[in-house]
Design an enzyme around this catalytic site. Structure first.
Site, PDB file in Angstrom:
ATOM      1  N   HIS A  17      33.940  45.075  34.985  1.00  0.00           N
ATOM      2  CA  HIS A  17      35.251  43.988  34.865  1.00  0.00           C
ATOM      3  C   HIS A  17      35.810  43.636  33.599  1.00  0.00           C
ATOM      4  O   HIS A  17      36.784  43.319  33.647  1.00  0.00           O
ATOM      5  CB  HIS A  17      34.935  42.853  35.820  1.00  0.00           C
ATOM      6  CG  HIS A  17      34.878  43.004  37.202  1.00  0.00           C
ATOM      7  ND1 HIS A  17      36.049  42.776  37.853  1.00  0.00           N
ATOM      8  CD2 HIS A  17      33.949  43.355  38.313  1.00  0.00           C
ATOM      9  CE1 HIS A  17      35.882  42.716  39.252  1.00  0.00           C
ATOM     10  NE2 HIS A  17      34.722  43.258  39.390  1.00  0.00           N
ATOM     11  N   LYS A  68      47.076  31.643  34.883  1.00  0.00           N
ATOM     12  CA  LYS A  68      45.637  32.332  34.875  1.00  0.00           C
ATOM     13  C   LYS A  68      45.014  31.598  34.041  1.00  0.00           C
ATOM     14  O   LYS A  68      45.133  30.651  33.415  1.00  0.00           O
ATOM     15  CB  LYS A  68      46.074  33.900  34.361  1.00  0.00           C
ATOM     16  CG  LYS A  68      46.477  34.010  33.194  1.00  0.00           C
ATOM     17  CD  LYS A  68      46.981  35.332  32.684  1.00  0.00           C
ATOM     18  CE  LYS A  68      48.063  36.055  33.552  1.00  0.00           C
ATOM     19  NZ  LYS A  68      47.846  36.962  34.357  1.00  0.00           N
ATOM     20  N   ARG A  69      43.435  32.231  34.069  1.00  0.00           N
ATOM     21  CA  ARG A  69      42.680  31.676  33.142  1.00  0.00           C
ATOM     22  C   ARG A  69      43.215  31.532  31.771  1.00  0.00           C
ATOM     23  O   ARG A  69      43.903  32.240  31.322  1.00  0.00           O
ATOM     24  CB  ARG A  69      41.328  32.218  33.117  1.00  0.00           C
ATOM     25  CG  ARG A  69      40.305  31.843  34.380  1.00  0.00           C
ATOM     26  CD  ARG A  69      40.040  30.344  34.553  1.00  0.00           C
ATOM     27  NE  ARG A  69      39.163  30.046  33.478  1.00  0.00           N
ATOM     28  CZ  ARG A  69      38.030  29.533  33.750  1.00  0.00           C
ATOM     29  NH1 ARG A  69      37.416  29.876  35.107  1.00  0.00           N
ATOM     30  NH2 ARG A  69      37.235  29.474  32.703  1.00  0.00           N
ATOM     31  N   LYS A  94      44.780  36.749  26.924  1.00  0.00           N
ATOM     32  CA  LYS A  94      45.843  36.737  27.892  1.00  0.00           C
ATOM     33  C   LYS A  94      47.059  35.999  27.237  1.00  0.00           C
ATOM     34  O   LYS A  94      48.180  36.151  27.873  1.00  0.00           O
ATOM     35  CB  LYS A  94      45.625  35.703  29.131  1.00  0.00           C
ATOM     36  CG  LYS A  94      44.097  36.091  29.946  1.00  0.00           C
ATOM     37  CD  LYS A  94      43.838  35.435  30.860  1.00  0.00           C
ATOM     38  CE  LYS A  94      42.690  35.935  31.790  1.00  0.00           C
ATOM     39  NZ  LYS A  94      43.139  36.967  32.667  1.00  0.00           N
ATOM     40  N   THR A 136      45.105  40.730  39.027  1.00  0.00           N
ATOM     41  CA  THR A 136      45.551  40.863  40.532  1.00  0.00           C
ATOM     42  C   THR A 136      46.667  39.916  40.614  1.00  0.00           C
ATOM     43  O   THR A 136      47.619  40.088  41.571  1.00  0.00           O
ATOM     44  CB  THR A 136      44.428  40.648  41.430  1.00  0.00           C
ATOM     45  OG1 THR A 136      43.697  39.589  41.150  1.00  0.00           O
ATOM     46  CG2 THR A 136      43.448  41.675  41.470  1.00  0.00           C
ATOM     47  N   LYS A 138      50.424  40.061  43.064  1.00  0.00           N
ATOM     48  CA  LYS A 138      50.649  39.137  44.022  1.00  0.00           C
ATOM     49  C   LYS A 138      52.177  38.572  43.741  1.00  0.00           C
ATOM     50  O   LYS A 138      53.053  38.469  44.816  1.00  0.00           O
ATOM     51  CB  LYS A 138      49.610  37.829  44.042  1.00  0.00           C
ATOM     52  CG  LYS A 138      48.456  38.224  44.233  1.00  0.00           C
ATOM     53  CD  LYS A 138      47.204  36.829  43.918  1.00  0.00           C
ATOM     54  CE  LYS A 138      45.991  37.549  43.977  1.00  0.00           C
ATOM     55  NZ  LYS A 138      45.123  36.800  43.338  1.00  0.00           N
TER      56      LYS A 138
END
Length: 828
Positions: free
Chosen positions: A376, A567-568, A573, A675, A679
């Protein structure tokens, strides 16, 4: 503002989900009243909203149980190959509405609850999220369970029933504050305790050698109590099982303490055992090498493998005489969701060799054919490396087995590359640098027959970089399995208006086969369809605007572009890049207040790991910038910044359908898949992003011209790593970047504590592994393209806003601002 239709009102207008007719309404009402009667205690005749929720949940569960029993009986009778998905995280969210949808009961339940004078959405809001995961890994596991049940696979999810899930996030004075997520305090109507299948799990002790082989003795025992949750497939009568283990102390605990009279301490010491399933570690993409975490990892695999072997031995076909494990890989497939369940490999070997008395080579061959491993992440700080000393204390027999696995592995490497000692060192399961550690990813690769990444680009990085030595040795072992999402929760459940509109246009088969959405290409020139899709988006924005105004006391312009980054919180990110864009937009408005400006509502949300200082500082910076922007009268409704508190599955279901622009802006080569990006796209948002993770494949499917792609590619990042990244160069040559950084650094956004963000700016200049400044200019340019398209579309789609008669600054037409469903972009 005119109130948009509730989801319940929308459902009354639509036909999707194979509606169960009104003949079921009377039965549902009867069941509801029966459960409500048994819920109420004798001295309390007035029902609370939670009583109503539990009555409804139990009523819906009644429709599950028969299907659940029949499914498991069918598996017993037919004895198919079973899939066991081992994961330390299952981020399930809420269960009620998903179950109603998958059973085809939602409309009938809506009508029954309406006739009883209750509000369905109020009841749905009573349910606690089952937040037993941190982010993508745990949510992927949840989506997998739904999809496997819908495909009719004989699949089981195995994990831990954490008493406390991912923490509840509060934002106080701009800072994240963690609160315990006591999600079980009111009970869980969806689980069934199965004490008859309680199993022992051993820790500590020592290894005793004898003629019969090794024996693990003098261990401490913890009991694993299973709790089963039904997982219904979509409209197919299949109901699979998620089994989560809870730690229990055995009754003969601390007998010595008891005998010397310290009864109280003996009782209190039970907590030491039961702490194993107490709390989810709240780290995402970060390895925390704590003993309790290793206990959790072994606890789940030891209990699960006992369960798997029991089921294998008890299959209907059965065995005559001694059990043969030759057919084990034909009947059992175990998928390791990242390295967290990696101890399953030495544990299965221990069971085969020490208990079932298989010879080593036979046991190893069966083990390798049984396991498959999903990687992952490629971030070094996320890869699990357990210290030898800890393993030696906690799981001494397993360390012996790992050493033997490694010896056989290194013998093979040495035979192939006898002179290449560096390769042997790189490929060893045991790392020597900085203390001896077991590399769990290497253990998973060696002990599995298949290894996959979770997006094409990620899988390629694994093969060509992170695990290159292993890939060169066994190229056929390495595969790609791009992550996916379940369309039931992420379209039918959260966006019923769009789901029905698509069903009317192309039929309902897409609910189980998203490739059917390609049929929407035939409607790219259908103005009526385009406007209907745009109307659905605007309704969702109106509804979410009301939610934001209620929760955050900030007036939202529902005609503005909803620019969402949820998101986290992590440096890779790059929420910081988004924050710099906010500051840049703010400065442009302040510089020329009368210039035309495409209005935006920037929505950022996500949790930071409690010990991750920089992530918490990023949250504080975003909230500080938002405080200044939202209160500036010069800015007005042109720009608003909202930090979504306590982002979770149920909140994602609200924000995703309302989003115009989805931010997927990680540094190329760092996001394994993502993911959330899927969405948002499924719900009609356009993506601004780098060529990273599944963004690459989304661009291939939708056409890169239908996404806003910017920034360095993987090869550019690699080249910059070789040449060296100098943040100061970008700072000095880009005036708007310099202005934004100077404002942050000088305390402009935090005048009472002007030094507050020095750590952030210092990191950006001196320690930024993710090269925010290098992509800033291209990101800003790309955002200008977003504005241009938004401006064009709001002129084209001159549909009056419900309850809004004001004119848009770009047009004399009364219109609304939605661009994500423009005819060019109808391929979801």
């Amino acid at each position: 503002m005119a109130a948009p239709l509730t989801d319940q009102e929308k459902r009354k207008q639509i036909s999707i989900r194979g509606i169960v007719g009104v003949e079921n309404v009377a039965e549902l009402k009867k069941g509801f009243n029966r459960h409500l009667h048994f819920t109420l205690v004798k001295d309390r005749n007035v029902a609370t909203p939670r009583d109503y929720y539990f009555a409804l949940a139990h009523t819906v569960r009644d429709h599950l149980v028969g299907r659940w029993i029949r499914t498991q009986q069918f598996y017993y009778e037919t004895d198919p190959k079973r899939v066991y998905y081992l994961s330390l995280e299952f981020y399930m969210g809420r269960t009620l509405q998903n179950t109603m949808i998958n059973l085809g009961l939602q409309n009938a339940c809506d009508e029954a609850i309406y006739q009883l004078g209750l509000d369905m959405e109020d009841l749905e809001e009573m349910e606690e999220d089952a937040g037993l995961g941190n982010g993508g890994l745990g949510r992927l596991a949840a989506c997998f369970l739904d999809s496997m049940a819908t495909l009719g696979l004989a699949a089981y999810g195995y994990g831990i029933r954490y008493e406390y899930g991912i923490f509840n996030q509060k934002i106080k004075n701009g800072w994240q504050v963690e609160e315990a997520d006591d999600w079980l305090r009111h009970g869980n109507p969806w689980e069934k305790a199965r004490p008859e299948y309680m199993l022992p799990v051993h820790f500590y002790g020592r290894v005793e050698e004898s003629k019969e082989g090794a024996k693990w003795v003098d261990t401490q025992v913890v009991l694993a109590m299973p709790y089963d949750t039904p997982i219904p497939g979509y409209m197919n009568n299949t109901v699979n099982t998620m089994r989560l283990w809870s730690a229990r102390a055995p009754n003969d605990f601390n007998l010595m303490d008891f005998n010397v009279g310290d009864y109280i301490q003996a009782v209190l010491d039970r907590n030491l055992a039961e702490n194993i399933s107490r709390v989810l570690y709240p780290n995402d993409n970060f390895f925390e090498g704590k003993e309790l975490r290793l206990k959790q990892e072994y606890f789940v695999v030891a209990a699960t493998l006992q369960d798997i072997i029991r089921r294998f031995k008890n299959s209907k076909k059965g065995f005559s005489g001694p059990v043969s494990f030759d057919s084990f890989p034909e009947k059992v497939a175990i998928q390791l969701n990242d390295t967290h369940p990696a101890m399953a490999i030495p544990e299965l070997m221990r069971v085969f060799v020490d208990i079932e008395k298989l010879d080593w080579d036979t046991a190893w061959a069966i083990t390798k054919r049984t396991f498959a491993y999903t990687n992952h992440t490629v971030l070094p700080e996320a890869l699990e490396r357990w210290p030898i000393g800890l393993l030696e204390t906690l799981l001494p027999r397993h360390l012996q087995i790992i050493y033997r696995i490694n010896q056989g592995h290194l013998d093979e490497i040495s035979a192939l590359f006898p002179e290449d000692m560096d390769r042997i060192r790189r490929m060893s399961l045991i790392e020597e640098d900085g203390g001896k550690r077991v590399n769990m990813a290497h253990l998973c690769i060696v002990g599995s027959h298949a290894v996959n990444g979770v997006a094409e680009i990620h899988s390629n990085i694994i093969k060509t970089d992170v695990f290159r030595d292993f890939s060169e040795l066994e190229p056929e072992k390495f595969q790609n399995k791009t992550n996916g999402i379940t369309p039931r929760r992420w379209l039918l459940l959260c966006n019923p208006g769009l789901a029905e509109l698509i069903a009317e246009a192309i039929g309902e088969e897409y609910v189980k086969d998203l490739s059917q959405l390609q049929k929407l290409n035939e409607l790219v020139d259908d103005d009526t369809f385009i406007r209907d899709v745009s109307k659905v988006k605007q309704d969702n924005k109106e509804k979410f605007s009301q939610y934001l105004e209620k929760e955050y006391m900030v007036e939202i312009n529902p005609s503005s572009m909803f620019d969402v980054h949820v998101k986290r919180i992590h440096e890779y990110k790059r929420q910081l890049l988004n924050c710099l864009h906010i500051v840049t937009m703010y400065n442009r408005i302040r510089k020329n207040p009368k210039a035309p400006f495409v209005p935006r509502t920037v929505i950022i949300g996500g949790k930071a790991a409690p010990g991750y200082h920089m992530a918490k500082m990023i949250i504080k910076l975003i909230t500080a910038v938002g405080e200044v922007v939202n209160k500036d009268p010069v800015v007005g409704s042109k720009l608003k910044v909202i930090y979504l508190e306590n982002y979770r599955v149920s909140l994602a279901e609200k924000v995703i359908p309302a989003t115009d622009l989805s931010e997927q802006i990680s540094t190329a080569g760092t996001e394994a898949s993502g993911t959330g990006n899927m969405k948002f796209m499924l719900n009609g948002a356009l993506t601004i992003g780098t060529m990273d993770g599944a963004n690459v494949e989304m661009a291939e499917e939708a056409g890169e011209e239908n996404m806003f792609i910017f920034g360095m590619r993987v090869e550019d990042v690699a080249e910059m790593d070789v040449q060296g990244y100098d943040a100061m160069t970008y700072y000095q040559k880009i005036p708007e970047l310099k202005q934004a950084i100077d404002q942050i650094n000088s305390g402009f956004f935090c005048p009472k504590q002007p030094e507050l963000f020095k750590d952030v700016t210092n990191m950006l200049f001196n320690h930024d592994r993710f090269k925010v400044f290098a992509d800033y200019e291209d990101y800003i340019t790309c955002q200008e393209k977003v504005n241009e398209l938004y401006q064009v579309i709001i002129i084209i789609l001159h549909v009056p806003l419900p309850g809004h008669q004001g004119e848009h600054p770009y047009s004399n037409n009364k219109c609304h601002g939605i661009f994500s469903d423009h005819r060019v972009h109808t391929t979801v």
